[in-house]
Scaffold this motif. Sequence first.
Motif, PDB file in Angstrom:
ATOM      1  N   LYS A   1       0.716  -1.004   0.034  1.00  0.00           N
ATOM      2  CA  LYS A   1      -0.115  -0.291   0.029  1.00  0.00           C
ATOM      3  C   LYS A   1       1.168   1.584   0.577  1.00  0.00           C
ATOM      4  O   LYS A   1       1.689   1.056   1.135  1.00  0.00           O
ATOM      5  N   THR A   2       0.523   2.615  -0.913  1.00  0.00           N
ATOM      6  CA  THR A   2       1.667   3.145  -0.747  1.00  0.00           C
ATOM      7  C   THR A   2       1.114   3.939   0.771  1.00  0.00           C
ATOM      8  O   THR A   2      -0.187   4.446   1.133  1.00  0.00           O
ATOM      9  N   PRO A   3       2.251   4.954   0.857  1.00  0.00           N
ATOM     10  CA  PRO A   3       1.734   5.278   2.158  1.00  0.00           C
ATOM     11  C   PRO A   3       1.025   6.696   2.226  1.00  0.00           C
ATOM     12  O   PRO A   3       0.055   6.605   3.410  1.00  0.00           O
ATOM     13  N   SER A   4       0.948   6.960   0.636  1.00  0.00           N
ATOM     14  CA  SER A   4      -0.327   8.184   1.427  1.00  0.00           C
ATOM     15  C   SER A   4      -1.456   7.369   1.035  1.00  0.00           C
ATOM     16  O   SER A   4      -3.061   8.055   0.755  1.00  0.00           O
ATOM     17  N   GLY A   5      -2.117   5.861   1.190  1.00  0.00           N
ATOM     18  CA  GLY A   5      -3.205   4.819   0.936  1.00  0.00           C
ATOM     19  C   GLY A   5      -3.886   5.797  -0.391  1.00  0.00           C
ATOM     20  O   GLY A   5      -4.738   4.434   0.306  1.00  0.00           O
ATOM     21  N   SER A   6      -3.230   5.354  -1.216  1.00  0.00           N
ATOM     22  CA  SER A   6      -4.155   5.983  -2.445  1.00  0.00           C
ATOM     23  C   SER A   6      -4.360   4.196  -3.648  1.00  0.00           C
ATOM     24  O   SER A   6      -5.405   4.488  -4.203  1.00  0.00           O
ATOM     25  N   VAL A   7      -2.853   3.767  -3.400  1.00  0.00           N
ATOM     26  CA  VAL A   7      -2.939   2.879  -3.893  1.00  0.00           C
ATOM     27  C   VAL A   7      -2.641   1.611  -3.488  1.00  0.00           C
ATOM     28  O   VAL A   7      -1.506   1.640  -2.765  1.00  0.00           O
ATOM     29  N   MET A   8      -2.787   0.935  -4.418  1.00  0.00           N
ATOM     30  CA  MET A   8      -2.499  -0.896  -3.329  1.00  0.00           C
ATOM     31  C   MET A   8      -2.260  -2.026  -4.687  1.00  0.00           C
ATOM     32  O   MET A   8      -2.421  -2.221  -5.857  1.00  0.00           O
ATOM     33  N   VAL A   9      -1.037  -2.779  -4.353  1.00  0.00           N
ATOM     34  CA  VAL A   9      -0.780  -4.085  -4.795  1.00  0.00           C
ATOM     35  C   VAL A   9      -1.470  -5.636  -4.477  1.00  0.00           C
ATOM     36  O   VAL A   9      -1.204  -5.634  -3.016  1.00  0.00           O
ATOM     37  N   ALA A  10      -1.904  -5.934  -5.002  1.00  0.00           N
ATOM     38  CA  ALA A  10      -2.493  -7.318  -4.347  1.00  0.00           C
ATOM     39  C   ALA A  10      -2.952  -8.223  -5.059  1.00  0.00           C
ATOM     40  O   ALA A  10      -2.040  -8.128  -6.190  1.00  0.00           O
ATOM     41  N   SER A  11      -2.845  -9.461  -4.547  1.00  0.00           N
ATOM     42  CA  SER A  11      -2.609 -10.979  -5.896  1.00  0.00           C
ATOM     43  C   SER A  11      -3.365 -11.667  -5.315  1.00  0.00           C
ATOM     44  O   SER A  11      -4.507 -11.495  -3.763  1.00  0.00           O
ATOM     45  N   LEU A  12      -4.405 -12.712  -6.386  1.00  0.00           N
ATOM     46  CA  LEU A  12      -5.356 -13.616  -5.536  1.00  0.00           C
ATOM     47  C   LEU A  12      -5.368 -14.083  -6.078  1.00  0.00           C
ATOM     48  O   LEU A  12      -4.083 -14.846  -7.728  1.00  0.00           O
ATOM     49  N   ARG A  13      -5.200 -15.574  -5.585  1.00  0.00           N
ATOM     50  CA  ARG A  13      -5.332 -17.013  -6.537  1.00  0.00           C
ATOM     51  C   ARG A  13      -6.903 -17.507  -6.989  1.00  0.00           C
ATOM     52  O   ARG A  13      -7.547 -17.426  -6.993  1.00  0.00           O
ATOM     53  N   ILE A  14      -6.598 -17.769  -9.114  1.00  0.00           N
ATOM     54  CA  ILE A  14      -8.005 -18.021  -9.488  1.00  0.00           C
ATOM     55  C   ILE A  14      -8.034 -19.670  -9.557  1.00  0.00           C
ATOM     56  O   ILE A  14      -6.770 -19.796 -10.580  1.00  0.00           O
ATOM     57  N   GLU A  15      -8.897 -19.957  -9.268  1.00  0.00           N
ATOM     58  CA  GLU A  15      -8.597 -21.570  -9.392  1.00  0.00           C
ATOM     59  C   GLU A  15      -9.586 -22.335 -10.026  1.00  0.00           C
ATOM     60  O   GLU A  15      -9.882 -23.359  -9.879  1.00  0.00           O
ATOM     61  N   GLY A  16     -11.104 -21.107 -11.107  1.00  0.00           N
ATOM     62  CA  GLY A  16     -11.078 -22.058 -12.259  1.00  0.00           C
ATOM     63  C   GLY A  16     -11.966 -21.058 -12.678  1.00  0.00           C
ATOM     64  O   GLY A  16     -11.595 -19.421 -12.942  1.00  0.00           O
ATOM     65  N   GLU A  17     -12.096 -21.250 -13.737  1.00  0.00           N
ATOM     66  CA  GLU A  17     -13.459 -20.545 -15.068  1.00  0.00           C
ATOM     67  C   GLU A  17     -14.633 -19.442 -14.358  1.00  0.00           C
ATOM     68  O   GLU A  17     -14.538 -18.719 -14.688  1.00  0.00           O
ATOM     69  N   GLY A  18     -14.650 -20.331 -13.695  1.00  0.00           N
ATOM     70  CA  GLY A  18     -16.326 -19.267 -13.115  1.00  0.00           C
ATOM     71  C   GLY A  18     -15.721 -18.675 -11.730  1.00  0.00           C
ATOM     72  O   GLY A  18     -16.128 -17.083 -11.869  1.00  0.00           O
ATOM     73  N   GLU A  19     -14.159 -18.984 -11.139  1.00  0.00           N
ATOM     74  CA  GLU A  19     -13.518 -17.523 -10.328  1.00  0.00           C
ATOM     75  C   GLU A  19     -12.880 -16.150 -11.342  1.00  0.00           C
ATOM     76  O   GLU A  19     -13.493 -15.324 -11.351  1.00  0.00           O
ATOM     77  N   LEU A  20     -12.443 -16.531 -12.508  1.00  0.00           N
ATOM     78  CA  LEU A  20     -12.142 -15.734 -13.745  1.00  0.00           C
ATOM     79  C   LEU A  20     -12.583 -14.741 -14.658  1.00  0.00           C
ATOM     80  O   LEU A  20     -13.273 -14.131 -14.351  1.00  0.00           O
ATOM     81  N   ARG A  21     -14.400 -15.853 -14.528  1.00  0.00           N
ATOM     82  CA  ARG A  21     -15.717 -15.044 -14.797  1.00  0.00           C
ATOM     83  C   ARG A  21     -15.398 -13.757 -13.857  1.00  0.00           C
ATOM     84  O   ARG A  21     -16.081 -12.717 -14.308  1.00  0.00           O
ATOM     85  N   LYS A  22     -15.799 -14.357 -12.598  1.00  0.00           N
ATOM     86  CA  LYS A  22     -16.563 -13.335 -11.546  1.00  0.00           C
ATOM     87  C   LYS A  22     -15.220 -12.371 -11.980  1.00  0.00           C
ATOM     88  O   LYS A  22     -16.408 -10.659 -11.352  1.00  0.00           O
ATOM     89  N   ILE A  23     -14.040 -12.342 -11.876  1.00  0.00           N
ATOM     90  CA  ILE A  23     -13.409 -11.570 -11.704  1.00  0.00           C
ATOM     91  C   ILE A  23     -13.084  -9.830 -12.728  1.00  0.00           C
ATOM     92  O   ILE A  23     -13.127  -9.190 -12.024  1.00  0.00           O
ATOM     93  N   ARG A  24     -13.302 -11.522 -14.395  1.00  0.00           N
ATOM     94  CA  ARG A  24     -13.972 -10.339 -15.040  1.00  0.00           C
ATOM     95  C   ARG A  24     -14.534  -9.081 -15.306  1.00  0.00           C
ATOM     96  O   ARG A  24     -14.733  -8.084 -15.811  1.00  0.00           O
ATOM     97  N   GLY A  25     -15.490  -9.336 -14.687  1.00  0.00           N
ATOM     98  CA  GLY A  25     -16.891  -8.837 -14.279  1.00  0.00           C
ATOM     99  C   GLY A  25     -17.096  -7.807 -13.143  1.00  0.00           C
ATOM    100  O   GLY A  25     -17.372  -6.589 -13.819  1.00  0.00           O
ATOM    101  N   LYS A  26     -15.685  -8.016 -12.520  1.00  0.00           N
ATOM    102  CA  LYS A  26     -15.830  -7.171 -11.017  1.00  0.00           C
ATOM    103  C   LYS A  26     -14.869  -5.607 -12.489  1.00  0.00           C
ATOM    104  O   LYS A  26     -14.750  -4.636 -11.679  1.00  0.00           O
ATOM    105  N   LEU A  27     -13.596  -6.659 -12.527  1.00  0.00           N
ATOM    106  CA  LEU A  27     -12.951  -5.144 -13.548  1.00  0.00           C
ATOM    107  C   LEU A  27     -13.962  -4.261 -14.953  1.00  0.00           C
ATOM    108  O   LEU A  27     -13.123  -3.669 -15.311  1.00  0.00           O
ATOM    109  N   ARG A  28     -14.670  -5.223 -15.163  1.00  0.00           N
ATOM    110  CA  ARG A  28     -14.905  -4.718 -16.721  1.00  0.00           C
ATOM    111  C   ARG A  28     -15.409  -3.080 -16.129  1.00  0.00           C
ATOM    112  O   ARG A  28     -16.236  -2.930 -15.311  1.00  0.00           O
ATOM    113  N   GLY A  29     -14.762  -2.384 -16.906  1.00  0.00           N
ATOM    114  CA  GLY A  29     -15.437  -0.940 -16.791  1.00  0.00           C
ATOM    115  C   GLY A  29     -14.204   0.269 -16.294  1.00  0.00           C
ATOM    116  O   GLY A  29     -14.922   1.065 -15.489  1.00  0.00           O
TER     117      GLY A  29
END
Lengths: 219, 244
Positions: free
Chosen positions: A142-170
């Motif tokens: 997390k940047t000291p100013s608290g505005s930007v974050m870097v994170a990681s996420l384990r993807i375990e299947g097509e369902g989760e990939l679809r879910k994250i695609r939906g969340k990131l769309r737009g």
Amino acid sequence: MRVLLIGGGHSAYFAANSIRGIDPNGKLIIIEFTSEKVEVLSKTFPFAEVVQQEIDGVESYIRSNASILDAVIAATESDSLNLRYCKTARENAVPLIIAILNNPMNEGIFAKEGVRHVINPYGIIPVELSEILGSATNIIYKTPSGSVMVASLRIEGEGELRKIRGKLRGSEDVSALLVSSSGEIKSSIEEADARGRLYLMGSEEKLRKILGSFRGRRR
Amino acid sequence: MFPPEDVILRILIAAAVLILSYFLGGYVKSRLERVLSKFGAGFARKTSDLVRYFILFVGIAAMVSILSLDIMAISVIIVAILILLLVSMRDIVLNLAAELYLATRKPFKENDWIKVGEIEGSVKSIGGMDTEIITYDGDLVVIPNSYFLRHPIINKSQSLARYVELKLSFPKMKLDKLEQAVTEVLEEIKPELFGDPELLSMSEKDQMVEAHVSLPIVNVRKLRWLTARMAKGFLTRGIEVEIE
């Protein structure tokens, strides 16, 4: 920049080398309490001005130099001393005050006293463990100013990939990079494999929401 | 006139209402203070005090009504007192409103570099009634919080450094002899800066050379000290300079 680094232990050693790398032409002043360490530090850091001060004399040094100091970094081996020096620097309006913790449990005390930049050297432990052990979600930075974050996420299947695609769309404020189980790196998750680790970088608020919806999964 | 037993009953009810409003005020004050404490202790205390006095005021009004005094006359007096209070406490009310604004909107934090109206500097502390700012010259300016309601706030804290422009005037000097000296003096003060100083322009007119430089500074309070160092640097080279 004119930086005052207080302390001559391990934290101060790493801090001094980092400062040298960041601002090679800058003015670094190191304060130490014992004459033996002052001698060693002068040899280790020839680019710095090493000053010997009594423990109780540091505050008056800060007070009398506050108008020309750009930053004070408290990195002694005692959190109570670090807090004392940070408070003095704050009272004398030094623009940048940084504390390096010895005990991570004290982080809240520093924050309560208005020390905005507190470095917790132990903070890397859960991050590294989460990456090595492949936890479901992990906040990497997390940047000291608290505005930007870097994170990681384990993807375990097509369902989760679809879910994250939906969340990131737009989403204009989050970027994604997927490292598949075979080690292939894809910058577009639209054409990524269904298994792997997804690295996200972007707005902290948005990323927290995404991570929240993936938490609670079993390992 | 009311019968004597009716008067006694009215007095008893009025006393009960007054006592009730007193305790209710105290209870609401303590609860509200706890709820609002996240916005700062001072603000929570003042707001909950205000609410407590309001409840007391309502209790007194109800008591007066129960005693069947001439409500019209009492209302006129109370409204007059309220208006008088509001006018005399205008600044306090405004500062309280500003404090609520600063606590909820959080347009800046301590140590942020802000510009509000004609004042620019680093925020030293944010209090219930006022905010302390340290300016370029190192002066401590105490600003009543109501000032922030009347002027736009520019928060310049995204970058550590402020770029300060200085005008250097060299009387009775020639341009070709100065360029080297200016570069050298800027190089001398570089360790005190956040990055490289920049020579923006240099021109000669009427036996006078004028130079504009930009200095990236983190602690702007050291500007005076830096200009003194620059002047000394030029003097040791036999060059007279005026720095603005």
